[in-house]
Structure formats: structure tokens, C-alpha cells
Design an enzyme around this catalytic site. Structure first.
Site, PDB file in Angstrom:
ATOM      1  CG  ASP A 326      25.711   5.892  91.096  1.00 49.96           C
ATOM      2  OD1 ASP A 326      25.090   6.409  90.783  1.00 49.96           O
ATOM      3  OD2 ASP A 326      25.668   4.064  90.523  1.00 49.96           O
ATOM      4  CG  ASP A 363      30.411   6.332 116.217  1.00 43.31           C
ATOM      5  OD1 ASP A 363      29.217   5.312 115.803  1.00 43.31           O
ATOM      6  OD2 ASP A 363      29.419   7.035 116.040  1.00 43.31           O
ATOM      7  CG  PHE A 397      22.582   5.815 116.639  1.00 38.24           C
ATOM      8  CD1 PHE A 397      22.391   7.837 117.153  1.00 38.24           C
ATOM      9  CD2 PHE A 397      21.652   5.334 115.716  1.00 38.24           C
ATOM     10  CE1 PHE A 397      21.818   7.917 115.457  1.00 38.24           C
ATOM     11  CE2 PHE A 397      21.485   6.420 114.862  1.00 38.24           C
ATOM     12  CZ  PHE A 397      20.883   7.489 115.402  1.00 38.24           C
ATOM     13  CE  LYS A 415      28.649  10.853 117.672  1.00 37.37           C
ATOM     14  NZ  LYS A 415      29.663   9.994 118.210  1.00 37.37           N
ATOM     15  CG  ASP A 547      21.988   0.310  88.916  1.00 40.17           C
ATOM     16  OD1 ASP A 547      21.139   1.224  89.073  1.00 40.17           O
ATOM     17  OD2 ASP A 547      22.975   0.220  89.415  1.00 40.17           O
TER      18      ASP A 547
END
Lengths: 708, 554
Positions: A326, A363, A397, A415, A547
Site C-alpha cells: 500500500d 490550518d 477551508f 491559499k 481487504d
């Protein structure tokens, strides 16, 4: 025009420490001499012929020991008794090797057993449904729990059995199994729902649906595995045993038929001498150590917190030719990180860095933090606390705006996604140009994520400052590791949900041989089947329920301990540390196990040459003096020669126990160089060492009265 | 030109000739064994024996065919000998005694050609031609058929079948053995080997005595005797007889013939597995042992020990002056490293160590290059054992030619390497315990007497057929014991080889990678050579110590 130098190795912000081990030797614990003493009683218990018969080579030695004992009692002599004692020691040493290997597992099992002390469970009476309140519960012993029962566990209580969390979220202390003291979060639904019996809930309350019968829990299986109770001979071990048994039969025939030939020559041999010749010739070294090697191999995995459900899986690991890895967590760190600030036109790098940092202060995502870190590392920008900017308005955001930023002292910084920021610039009277598009596209093509930074000061039109290059950072050292895999003939395939473009870029950087982009569980399954149809063995890791089919299909399926019970059930190994990189180590341990077997077999067979040169002249030089020329070691007397060969034969077993437990030195390299090295060391070494050893022992035993 | 140089040139010419025929003959055999097209004559034969030439056989079916065919061959040959007085061209010889007939039937069907009789005074021409010579062809073809089945085991994937025994047998006989035999029989006749149907000529010699000179269809039998690694001579003196092997040229040619197919089969193997390197690796090991063995025997025979040897300049006792030491040593090494057993000199008279090498050659299992087919399958089984140990040392479940060597494969390989030593050692041990000290057919005493017994069982179990002599083997128990040794030594290994082939064919192929053991590297060649020496050779070390080594070391 400043061309972004994206191909230069990105400075990796110090967000996460690389978790690749620096020590490349797959070692095992050292052998404590005390362990030999401690295991001695166990070794003697194994002398029971019903146990011994499972090991044909050592069984023959035991029968030979009985014969020499009888012979020594009938016609006592120093020689007969010395040989008898050393033959018994040979058998005991072999048992000792196995007992020591098992002893280490027993110690681990005892620790595990402590966690299994009879816990009480709070079982829900009647049916349980999600969201139910006022459930009736009863106290029962954990051993009474059955499949499908629901139990309630609250802070401070031990989870009574394996199961899935069906309600609630809790922090769980799993140190009993993993040895890792930091608690982990377990919650209902998703891939973190599995809990293991014997672990302790530290906070909150959860409802667990029991998924295992008592006595068949994960811990029970672990105990059985490390103790070797569930040990079965692996396919390769069986094949090797067949070869060893047939060599034993050949040498048995050679010795038995030697007596009439010797009689004819006028040199009839005693039982003691014939048994000595037989024991010296049959492959006792590998015969004695074979099962210890297997147990120690499993043990080395356990020491790395990997539980193999069968020895077969460990062997298969050595044979793996395709590794499915992975991307996230194995090849790259989990999160994207800022790698570079790319300015547009005449914008100052420092200005861009400053704006980028400013806009990211609020952020708290790993990406946002990495921007702050990069600004600090590359441009020495001090991290401003949010409190310093009292009048700042922080723009969060959102999925709609797709940008974040800050308005402070009349200036705005933004941004975000290229299109969103470009729109914002245009709305605020600015414009964008072709150069920005080129940069953004270039970063995208490299598999990175471009974040455009723009600012607006006062009444000036907004302008674009540059682009932050967010990058999926490949773990350091992983490329070298894959190169080694390639040298070993193992193909690495990266599995990722990314789009093919991103996947290709990361695959290129990490140096994997192939990748599967936008992978679904079905794709994964199809890939495994395709590889297997081509005769290749596949190893993979996985944790999710989706999986499970692929884990079951793979030849080596390593389930993460954090994963669901379905995944753990489907795989044939469980990694208690839940570290997908470990797959590589598992492969190396599998290889090391097989190499140790091969090396000791070669050594054992090569030993025979010297033993012939010791024993044959000792037997027949009296009647055929010419055969005295074969005594190239110039051993003192026939009796001292035979004694030395037998003592060497016994001591070499003890001498090699540490090697059997630790495994031979293994460095990832091509088959050709591995063979050259091991053949030189164990083949040629096995040819020469006994000449030296037997001679050395002879120099001592010649002083024993009665061996002249 | 001195003898050593002549010997060296002879050997080099031999190597050159073998190298020249390696590729064309090997590829031709690969083609014959792979093509789907039948000849008209072959179709006729299939119709006659009721076989579908396009049908495939599983390994048990293939094995049953091998065994059934060989069983019928033994019965037929036995009956033929017992009835010979009633048949044509019997030259007046009576029926062969039951014990000798049984031993001879077993001997020729197993490609051993151990002869407990004198050809020229026991067998009529018809038995020689239609009985023994026919088996010379067929037993050789059976060996090649079995190794073909083994190669198919490697190259077929997930398959239950190994080909068709009857087709393989017919094609090898008709397309390979027969044409080569016809060509070289003519060459041999041109070289001076006799070919007629005469009975013995009685002539008066100068000294007034009478001498009986037997004629016969010798050249035609001589060629397949060598080509099929059979070794059963028309005359008792075998290739030492001037009518079988008149001069150094025919001697050279006979050595060439007895080696050529077994060496070229490595090319067949390489071509069929689509990797010439694999064939070269095997042929290297064979060549190494062959060269070393020939050199050693030559060296020992040049030793001057004993009055006679000192006068002659070398150990010339039992050797033909027309061949000398090199021609005899080369022949001796080649005949004991293949399952031929033809002799142009008396091995019993070799120096103890030189004779010891001939015994050791057979003990290796006759793998350098070995009998037609049997040599290649013998060394391939040893290669499997080598790969198993070496493969572990590179950290993988061992694979050979893309096939994994698991418990089932190792079971059959182990049984294979167990069989022959068991027969040789038990046979020799029993013979020594039953007959030690009181005759039992042994004419010599001491280590040499023992070597003769050891040689006999080694030769029989390995289907060589040559003898040291020195034992009266015409007594019933020797005839029976050696007959059984030959049959078990031939067919038990075939059972294991075919079972192994069946098990390999069922597997799917594992692709090669850098992690796979290279089975064509010099390292592997060295390791295989070591395994042959240590695993096979050392089994016999105690026995060799009491025979040749005891006699030869002073």
C-alpha cells in the site's frame, strides 16, 4: 521566468521520523548459556523413543546408543564407555537444541497467559440492537461467552474476548499483546472496530460483539503458536526430512553390510565401532537442529511482533516474488507535505514563504503544519502564534470555497486550489497568467498537489505570489530497499487510490517496479490472481474488511492488528505493530529460515569426508597397513581417532545451536552471490573444519588412559 | 610419436568428434521426440501392436507400458534361448541352461549385458541376431524413452501426461538407433570387423595344432553393442577380440559410439527445455568426470610396480598390445562411466587403483555420460538433489527448471539415489557373508577377491555388464542373485523417475528471477560434481577401502 526545479530532491520537513530499521541483520536474541541448563530436563524428557521416532536421523542415533550401552555393559572398556556416553550426549544435544528453541516461546506464552486470567464479562441479556437503552446485563465468566454474544466494557475493565465494537468509542491499552504502551482508539464501524480479548479499556464505554469461541481467541492462538503446540512440519521441512532419512538409510546399509566384508578381511568390528561409524556418517548435525531452526524462525517473527499462523506461511514468505505494498504508510508517509515554494515572475521567495506561512497558521491539518515547518526550515521564518495577530480574521477551508487564508490589517492572503484562488484574484481586480498554469500543471504531472498562494494589499489589485508544492513524501531509504528486493528477484507493486498520473510519479520516485492506480479491492484481487497464475507467490498487507478476500488469496497475507477481525481472520500473519513496511522484513526472515536449513545440511554432508578419513583407517589399518595412509590427520590411535570423530560430531551440534536459533547471516542479494557465499562458508568450511576439529580433539583424548 | 602423445591425440580427437556430433544429433533426437508426424512404417507398427500413436499416457500408464514391454521381452528372450536347438542357425548348440537363459534374458533387457556365457560357444547366430541384438536396440530405446518422459515432466505444465511410450520406443529405434547402426556397421566392416553367417572354421596351425575360428554377424551387432551402451559381445573376449575390434581405429570408433548418444542427449535436453545452457551445465559435469576418470586410469596403468610391469614399461597384463595403455584406459573409463560394459582389456588385471576407478565409475551411478537415457535421468535426479540443497541456500523453496521441489519430488529423488547403493551393498554383503572363506565361486583371496565380488554386484545393479571375473558365476545362486540385481537396478529407478516426471508435469511453472538459483552457472556445475562425489561416491567408501584401496595403497 523562474522554472520550478521540481526534480531536485525535496527537503523533507521533519514531521515524522523514518521508521526503517538501520540494523540490517535479521538477528534473533542471543543464546543465554543458562538457557541450555534450564532446558536440560526437557531435553532428557524427549529421549522417549515415541518422541524420538519423529526425527528419523536422531532416532537412529538413539538406537545406536542403546546398542553401544548394552555392548559396553557386556564387555566394559574405557573406549566403549566413552563412546557410549558421547553418543547419548549427541542425542541429548539434539533434544537440547529443540528444547531451547521451544523454551523461548514458552516464556512468551507465560506472559501472555497472565493476561488471560479468568475475566468476568457483562453480557447483554437477550438481543441487542444499536442505540438500545436500558439493556439488561448479567455477569458471566469470559469462558462462557459464545459467538455473537454482546458484552459491555467500561473504563478500567478488561475486554473478555475477541470481538468487534458495535457501539461507542474507547481508548484501549493493547500493551498486553503488542507491547506498545500508547493506547489506541477503537470505535464501532469502519476498520478500527476490532478488539482483542485480554486488552484493557482505558476510557469510555463500548459494546462488543464477540467473534470467537472461548479457547480459540487471538491470545489462545498466540500462546499455542509461540509454544509450538500448534507446530506442524512445513512442506520444505518434510522434503528435507525425506532426503535426510534416505541418506540415513544409505549409510545404515553401508555400515551394516560392512561387517561381512570386514569379517572376510579378517577385521571383524565391534558393535561400538560400527555404531560410531554410522553416527559419524548420517547427517546428525542438520538432523539435530532441523526442528530448532523452524521453531526459531517463527520465534524471530514473534520478536518482531508478527504472528505467523503457520510455519507454511513463513516458508512461503521466503518464496514470495511479488510484493503488493500500500502506498500510504509503506512507501510514503501518510500525509502530503510541503516540499517547495515556487514563485511566479518577480515575486520574492521570502514573500511567498511568508504569505504561505501566514495563511497556514490556523490550518491544523498535517499539510498546513508542513507548510509552516518548511517556511521555518528553508527561510528561517519564525512561527507566529495565532494570538500575535489579534485582529486577524481566519478563513477556514471549506469544500465549497476550496481555499483558506487570513485577513489581517487590511491585507488578505489566500491559499488553495488553483482554480479557486485564480477566481478570487480575478474577483479582486487582479489577473493570472500563463506562467501560473504551467507551474500548476507541472506540479500535478509530478504527482504533487499545487496550492496557489495569492494576496491583496489594501486597494491594490490582488496578485498571485506563487505555488506551494505539496508532495506525497516517499520515505527515505525505501528506494534502496526496493532495489535490494529487485536484486533478490522480488517485484514490488504499489497499490494506491491515486489517479494514474500521481501514482506513476510516486512509483517512479520510490523505485517500485509497477503500480496499481485507483485500486479497488476487486482490482487487487485480480492482480493477485494474475500473478499467481504466472506461478508467482504474492505477499500483501491489509487491514480493512474489504481487504479480506485478497488477504486470503495472497500466499502471504499480513493483516494489521489495527484492522478488522475479518482481515485478521483472512490473513495468515498478523502484525501487532500494524506497520506495513514490515512485509519486507517478513520476506527476509522467511529467506533466512530456508538458508539456515540449506547451509546446515551442506555443512553436515560435507563433514563426512573428514570423518571417513578418521574412522576407516582406524578400523582397517591393522589388517591392511596401506590404509594407514588415509590417516592424513595422523590421529594418535584407532580408538582415539574414533572417539575424536564422535566427540566432534556431538560438540558441533552444541556449537551450532546459536546459529540455528539466530539464523545464518543474511543480506539481501542475488541468488548467485548468496549461493557463492553460503557454499564457500558452509560447504568448503564444512569440508575443512572437521579435519581441524577432530585433530584438535585427538590431541586431548589421546591422554585418556585406555584409548591408546 | 610416443605412446602418451598418441593417447592424448586419440582422446582429443574423441572429444572433437563428440563435440561435432553434439548439436546435430542432439537436435535431431529432440525433433524425433517432439514432432507430431508419424512415418508410414511407424503407423504400421502402431496398428500391429494396437496402439493409438496420438494418444498420450499418464505416468502410471507410461510406466506400465515400460514394465509390460520389458517383462514380455524377458520372457521372449528366455524362451528363445531355451528353444534354440530347434531353430535355424543354431550351429548345433544345445538349449541354453535355465539359469543362464534367465540371467541372460534379464541382462539384455536391462541394458546390462552381463554375460555368464561365452557367446561363440553358447549362442547360435539366430539367437544372437534376432534375440540379443534386438534387445540391444530396444533396451537402449527404453532408456531414452524414460528420460524423454522426465524431460517432458519439466517442460509440461499442469499436465497429466508424459507422452506415449510406444511412440517414443518406435521412433528412437527406427529413426535414431537403426540408421546410425547401419552406417557405422559398414564403417566397422571396412575397418576389419567380420560380418558373415559362417560357423567356426577349423584350421591347422603351423605348429600342427588345430584352431577353431568362429565367424558370425559381428559388425552389425558390434555397432549397436556400443551405440546402445549395451556391451554384450559376440565373442567372450568382447572388444578385445580381433574380429570385434581389430585395430586402434575401430577401437577409437567404438569408444565414440558408446559415448555419442549419451552426451548428445544433453543437447536434446537443452533443446527441449529451451535453454541450451542447462544442457551445457549437465554435459560439463559429465565431461569433467569422464576426463578425470580417463586421466586417472591412464595414470595408474602407467605406474610401474611389479616385475612384469617394469619390464613392459607399464601395467600391460590383460591389455591388447594393439591398443596400448591409452587406448585401453580410455575404453575402460568410457565403458564403466556408461552402462556399456564392453571391454577391450581385462579390468581384473588393472592396477588395484586403476581397477578401483572403474568400480567407482559405476558406483557414481553411471552418469558421465551414462547409459543411453539412463545416464541423463541419473544425473538429472542428482541435479534435483543438488538444487534442493543449493536452492535452500539462496532462501527459496528449491526450483529446478521452473518446477518446485517439494516433498513429493524429493521422495522419488531420494528413493532413486537409495536404490542402487542398497542393491550393491546388500548384494555384496550377502555374498560375502554366505560365501566368505569357503569358495562360493570366489577364485581369489584377499582384497582382490573382495574387489571381484564388489565389481560383480556394482556392475549388475548399475546395469553395466562388465566384469572383473575371478568368480565362477555360472552357479545357480550367482545367476539368480545377479539377475535380480540387474532387474531391480534397472526398473526400480525407472519407477521413481517416471513418478517424479508425473509429479513435475502436474505443477505449473515458476518464472525465473534473479532470486532463482542459476542451474547453469559454473558454481552449480561445481556443486553438482561435489554432490556426485560426496553423496554417491562416499556411500561406497568403506567397501572401496576394503577392496581396491587396501590392495593399492602401500
Amino acid at each position: 521566468m523562474s522554472t520550478p526545479t521540481l526534480s531536485s530532491p525535496a527537503q523533507t520537513p521533519d514531521v515524522q521520523q523514518p521508521e526503517l530499521p538501520t540494523e540490517r541483520r535479521i538477528g534473533g536474541g542471543l543464546l543465554d548459556p543458562k538457557q541450555l541448563l534450564k532446558s536440560f530436563p526437557d531435553a532428557c524428557k524427549k529421549l522417549d523413543p515415541r518422541v524420538m521416532v519423529k526425527n528419523p536421523v536422531m532416532f537412529v542415533v538413539e538406537v545406536g546408543s542403546v546398542l553401544t550401552t548394552i555392548s559396553a555393559i557386556e564387555k566394559p572398556s574405557v573406549f566403549a564407555w566413552v563412546i557410549t556416553v558421547w553418543l547419548w550426549l549427541t542425542v541429548v544435544f539434539a533434544n537440547l537444541a529443540e528444547a531451547v528453541a521451544e523454551g523461548r516461546g514458552k516464556a512468551q506464552a507465560d506472559t501472555l497467559r497472565k493476561t488471560r486470567t479468568d475475566t468476568m464479562a457483562r453480557r447483554v441479556v437477550g438481543d441487542w440492537a444499536p442505540g438500545m437503552t436500558g439493556v439488561r446485563e448479567e455477569e458471566v465468566s469470559a469462558t462462557q461467552l459464545r459467538l455473537g454474544d454482546h458484552v459491555i466494557v467500561e473504563a478500567g475493565q478488561v475486554i473478555p474476548g475477541d470481538g468487534d465494537v458495535v457501539e461507542g468509542v474507547a481508548s484501549v491499552d493493547e500493551s498486553a499483546i503488542t507491547g506498545e504502551s500508547a493506547p489506541v482508539i477503537r470505535e464501532s464501524g469502519g476498520d478500527r472496530s476490532a478488539v482483542t480479548g485480554g486488552t484493557k479499556v482505558l476510557s469510555d464505554r463500548i459494546v462488543v460483539k464477540i467473534t470467537s469461541e472461548p479457547g480459540k481467541t487471538f491470545i489462545d492462538r498466540m500462546i499455542a503458536l509461540v509454544e509450538g503446540a500448534a507446530r506442524q512440519k512445513t512442506p520444505n521441512e518434510i522434503a528435507l526430512n525425506i532426503l535426510l532419512a534416505s541418506l540415513t538409510i544409505v549409510f545404515l546399509l553401508a555400515v551394516v553390510t560392512l561387517q561381512p566384508m570386514a569379517k572376510y578381511a579378517g577385521a571383524e568390528q565391534t558393535i561400538v565401532v560400527l555404531v560410531s561409524l554410522l553416527v559419524a556418517l548420517i547427517p546428525t548435525t542438520i538432523g539435530a537442529l532441523l526442528s530448532a531452526i523452524g521453531i526459531a524462525g517463527m520465534d524471530r517473527l514473534v520478536q518482531r511482533n508478527v504472528l505467523a499462523m503457520s510455519g507454511r506461511a513463513v516458508e512461503a514468505a521466503g518464496d514470495v516474488s511479488t510484493l503488493l505494498l500500500d502506498k500510504t504508510g509503506t512507501i510514503t508517509f501518510g500525509n502530503r507535505q510541503a516540499a517547495e515554494f515556487v514563485t511566479v515572475r518577480d515575486v520574492d521567495q521570502a514573500a511567498l514563504a511568508d504569505a504561505a506561512q501566514l495563511s497556514s497558521l490556523a490550518d491544523e491539518t498535517p499539510e498546513g503544519r508542513s507548510i509552516v515547518v518548511l517556511a521555518k526550515e528553508k527561510y528561517g521564518l519564525r512561527e507566529r502564534a495565532q494570538g500575535e495577530l489579534a485582529h486577524a480574521t481566519w478563513i477556514e477551508f471549506t469544500a465549497q470555497t476550496r481555499m483558506s487564508g487570513v485577513d489581517v490589517d487590511g491585507a488578505s492572503t489566500r491559499k488553495g486550489a488553483a482554480a479557486a484562488v485564480a477566481n478570487w484574484v480575478k474577483e479582486n481586480g487582479g489577473s493570472t497568467d500563463n506562467e501560473l498554469d504551467v507551474t500548476v500543471e507541472r506540479i500535478s504531472n509530478l504527482g504533487g498537489t499545487p496550492l496557489v498562494v495569492a494576496e491583496k494589499k489594501g486597494s491594490e489589485p490582488a496578485r498571485v505570489l506563487g505555488v506551494i508544492y505539496l508532495k506525497d513524501v516517499v520515505k527515505p531509504g525505501i528506494k534502496e530497499r526496493f532495489a535490494e528486493m529487485r536484486a533478490m528477484g522480488i517485484k514490488t507493486v504499489m497499490i494506491t487510490g491515486d489517479n494514474p498520473l500521481t501514482a506513476a510519479a510516486i512509483a517512479e520516485e520510490a523505485g517500485v517496479d509497477d503500480y496499481l492506480a485507483e485500486a479497488t479491492p476487486e482490482d487487487k484481487m485480480a492482480l493477485i490472481k494474475k500473478e499467481q497464475e504466472g506461478g508467482r507467490l504474492v505477499a500483501m498487507t491489509g487491514d480493512g474488511t474489504n481487504d479480506a478476500p485478497a488477504l486470503a488469496q495472497a500466499d502471504v497475507g499480513v493483516a494489521m492488528n489495527t484492522g478488522t477481525s475479518a482481515a485478521k481472520e483472512a490473513g495468515n500473519m498478523v502484525d501487532l505493530d500494524s506497520n506495513p513496511t514490515k512485509l519486507i522484513e517478513i520476506v527476509e526472515i522467511g529467506k533466512q529460515l530456508l538458508i539456515t536449513r540449506g547451509a546446515l545440511t551442506t555443512f553436515s554432508i560435507a563433514n563426512d569426508v573428514a570423518k571417513y578419513f578418521a574412522i576407516i583407517p582406524a578400523m582397517f589399518a591393522a589388517v591392511y597397513p596401506g590404509l594407514g595412509h588415509l590417516n592424513i590427520m595422523h590421529l594418535h590411535s584407532p580408538m582415539s581417532a574414533i572417539t575424536s570423530a564422535i566427540i566432534f560430531n556431538a560438540l558441533i551440534i552444541i556449537g551450532l545451536i546459536p546459529l540455528a536459533l539466530r539464523g545464518v547471516r543474511y543480506r539481501p542479494s542475488s541468488a548467485q552471490s548468496l549461493l557463492r557465499r553460503n557454499l564457500g562458508l558452509y560447504g568448503i568450511g564444512g569440508l575443512i573444519l572437521p579435519f581441524v576439529g577432530i585433530k584438535a580433539i585427538d590431541l586431548i583424548v589421546q591422554f585418556i588412559p585406555g584409548l591408546h | 610419436m610416443n605412446a602418451t602423445l598418441a593417447g592424448l591425440l586419440q582422446a582429443l580427437a574423441l572429444v572433437a568428434a563428440l563435440a561435432l556430433s553434439y548439436r546435430p544429433l542432439g537436435d535431431y533426437m529432440a525433433h524425433v521426440l517432439s514432432t507430431r508426424k508419424h512415418w508410414r512404417a511407424e503407423r504400421g507398427i502402431y496398428k500391429l501392436i494396437g496402439v493409438d500413436g496420438d494418444a498420450e499416457q499418464t505416468w502410471p500408464a507410461y510406466l506400465r507400458s515400460v514394465l509390460a514391454f520389458s517383462f514380455i521381452s524377458v520372457l521372449f528372450l528366455y524362451a528363445f534361448q531355451r528353444l534354440q536347438e530347434h531353430l535355424w542357425l543354431s550351429l548345433g548348440f544345445p538349449a541354453v541352461t535355465p539359469a543362464t537363459a534367465w540371467n541372460t534374458a534379464a541382462s539384455f533387457v536391462t541394458n546390462t549385458n552381463w554375460q555368464s556365457y561365452s557367446g561363440e560357444s553358447t549362442m547360435g547366430h539366430l539367437v544372437q541376431m534376432a534375440g540379443l541384438a534386438v534387445q540391444n536396440f530396444l533396451s537402449a530405446a527404453v532408456g531414452i524413452a524414460v528420460v524423454t518422459a522426465l524431460i517432458r515432466g519439466f517442460i509440461r505444465h499442469k499436465s497429466d501426461t508424459l507422452g506415449n511410450f510406444w511412440v517414443d520406443l518406435t521412433r528412437i529405434t527406427l529413426r535414431v538407433l537403426l540408421p546410425i547402426s547401419i552406417v557405422f556397421a559398414i564403417v566397422l566392416v571396412a575397418g576389419g570387423v567380420v560380418e558373415n553367417l559362417h560357423a567356426a572354421h577349423v584350421i591347422n596351425t603351423l605348429s600342427g595344432a588345430q584352431q577353431s575360428i568362429p565367424g558370425g554377424p559381428v559388425a552389425s551387432q558390434e555397432v549397436i553393442k556400443e551405440l546402445g551402451t549395451n556391451g554384450g559381445g559376440f565373442y567372450n573376449a568382447n572388444s578385445a577380440h580381433p574380429f570385434e575390434n581389430p585395430n586402434p581405429f575401430t577401437n577409437w570408433l567404438e569408444i565414440y559410439l558408446l559415448l555419442v548418444i549419451s552426451f548428445a542427449l544433453c543437447r536434446t535436453f537443452g533443446t527441449m527445455v529451451k535453454s541450451q545452457k542447462q544442457g551445457y551445465a549437465i554435459v560439463s559435469v559429465m565431461g569433467l568426470y569422464w576426463a578425470a576418470s580417463a586421466a586417472l586410469i591412464t595414470f595408474f596403468e602407467h605406474q610401474h610396480s611389479g616385475a612384469a610391469a617394469k619390464i613392459a614399461g607399464a601395467a600391460m597384463e590383460g591389455k591388447e598390445v594393439r591398443f596400448g595403455i591409452p587406448g585401453s584406459s580410455l575404453f575402460a573409463a568410457s565403458t564403466t562411466l556408461t552402462s556399456t560394459g564392453a571391454v577391450n582389456s581385462m579390468h581384473d588385471s588393472y592396477t588395484p587403483l586403476g581397477g578401483g576407478v572403474t568400480i567407482l565409475n559405476m558406483m557414481f551411478g553411471e552418469i558421465a555420460p551414462g547409459g543411453t537415457g539412463s545416464g541423463l535421468y541419473g544425473i538429472l535426479v542428482l541435479a534435483i538433489v543438488t538444487v534442493f540443497v543449493a536452492g535452500l541456500m539462496v532462501g527459496r523453496t528449491p526450483e529446478y527448471l521452473g518446477k518446485k521441489l517439494g516433498a513429493r519430488e524429493m521422495k522419488f529423488a531420494s528413493l532413486y539415489i537409495l536404490t542402487t547403493p542398497a542393491i550393491v551393498l546388500c548384494g555384496t554383503g550377502l555374498a560375502m557373508s554366505l560365501s566368505a572363506g569357503h569358495g562360493g565361486g570366489m577364485l581369489n583371496t584377499g582384497p582382490h577377491g573382495f574387489s571381484e565380488v564388489l565389481y560383480a554386484f556394482t556392475s549388475a545393479a548399475n546395469n553395466n555388464g562388465s566384469a572383473f571375473g575371478g568368480i565362477t558365476v555360472t552357479s545357480n545362486h550367482w545367476q539368480e542373485a545377479l539377475g535380480l540385481a540387474m532387474l531391480f537396478g534397472r526398473f526400480l529407478p525407472m519407477v521413481f523417475v517416471l513418478a517424479l516426471a508425473g509429479s513435475l508435469a502436474k505443477q505449473q511453472q515458476t518464472p525465473e528471477s534473479t532470486g532463482t538459483l542459476k542451474t547453469h552457472s559454473p558454481l552449480f556445475v561445481g556443486m553438482l560434481s561435489g554432490v556426485v562425489l560426496i553423496v554417491v561416491g562416499l556411500t561406497y567408501f568403506p567397501a572401496l577401502a576394503l577392496g581396491p584401496l587396501a590392495e593399492g595403497l602401500h
